[in-house]
Design a protein around this motif. Sequence first.
Motif: not given
Length: 428
Positions: A5-14, A33-40, A222-229
């Motif tokens: 089974x799939x358990x616990x906590x995970x965080x997917x990419x941006x 500009x500063x970008x956090x959470x960018x999908x790499x 310019x803008x600071x961006x936080x990218x959600x999952x």
Amino acid sequence: MPAGPLKGRIRVPGDKSISHRSLMFSALAVGRSRIEGLLEGEDVLATAAALRMMGATIVQDGGAWIVDGVGVGGLLEPDMPLDMGNSGTSARLLMGLLASHGFRASMIGDASLSKRPMGRVTEPLSQMGASFQSADWRLPMIIEGAHPAVPIEYRLPVASAQVKSAILLAALNTPGTTTVIEPIPTRDHTERMLRGFGVDVEVEESAGERRIAITGPCDLKPCDVMVPGDPSSAAFFAVAASLVPESDLVIENVGLNPTRDGIYRVLEQMGANIDYLDRREVGGEPVADLRVRHAKLTGVTVDPAIAPSMIDEFPVLFVAAALAEGTTVTSGLEELRVKESDRLSAMAAALGAAGATVEENDDGLTIHGSGGVALAGGGPVATHLDHRIAMSMAVAGLASRDGVAVDSIDPIATSFPNFTALLDTATR
């Protein structure tokens, strides 16, 4: 392969859509500009490489990305072809960006992308004054931007956030008001994020249609961006946790833009057990942590009107349908035939090879579910170089008796580089 089974906590990419746009808008802003959470992933990195070739400075700083933009109209003519790899989003949105800059650029892509049609984007951009040279409106392509470009009013013949966004990107450097009319609303990341960068985006809704207007030329701040999952990436784990007995998984920081959350609405219609924890807003986008537990799913008839809000998630929905009780019917999905692969044909063949009962129609699939009984498994199934086919069949493998082999997992890196590692973590 089958696992626990799939358990616990995970965080997917941006989110991939937001990642592409955050780079483009940052490159068009004057300043840093500063970008956090960018999908790499490879697709987003193709966008970054193209913007660098046109003068933007884009560097990684720890876990963030720093972009020094050149301003609207400040892009430079690239001295080499812009290589889009496998990324249709990069290609189509950058065509819009280039359409209103007064220079010539060439664009290439990999074998898969070079088969994908670009005419629906080049048609409105040609009305704005840009010219395009290609064979059969596919890559490789030479783009001659117009300066000044001509503002237009354009009604989308089919629902497409990429076509809308390409026109709005061209509008940023076009004198006058450009208007896009959407008979069916599509994902609105472009409108939301442009406002964050200081652009006055006018949106009117009447009689079920949306009119989006931009008066250019525009100055982006310019803008600071936080990218959600990415909700598309999270969907693979939500379906897996729904299908595998005893699963109880939390997927953190998932973007739930109402133009993108159709997969979760349909899963809930099928009986999925999804709790939305700590609902909040990040960078103008609604976000929550999703707790998904195993549930018995029931087949449904999917309303075609929901398709634009989950068009990329249908392959993994087909997997959920294959394990549900009863029949799931989908229609209005002609768009899936011109994605990275013909996803209707590819998923019908892949699920059939894994033991599911599937009927392929012109515009959708009819899937007779197993009632929760594990699929036999098998393969190798053909992914057609399509990342979503590969990931969807990996999920099918978890819910099968003998596992499902795929011919290649390499395409997964385009959108979800750590997919297999995260799957291993969740199923330990």
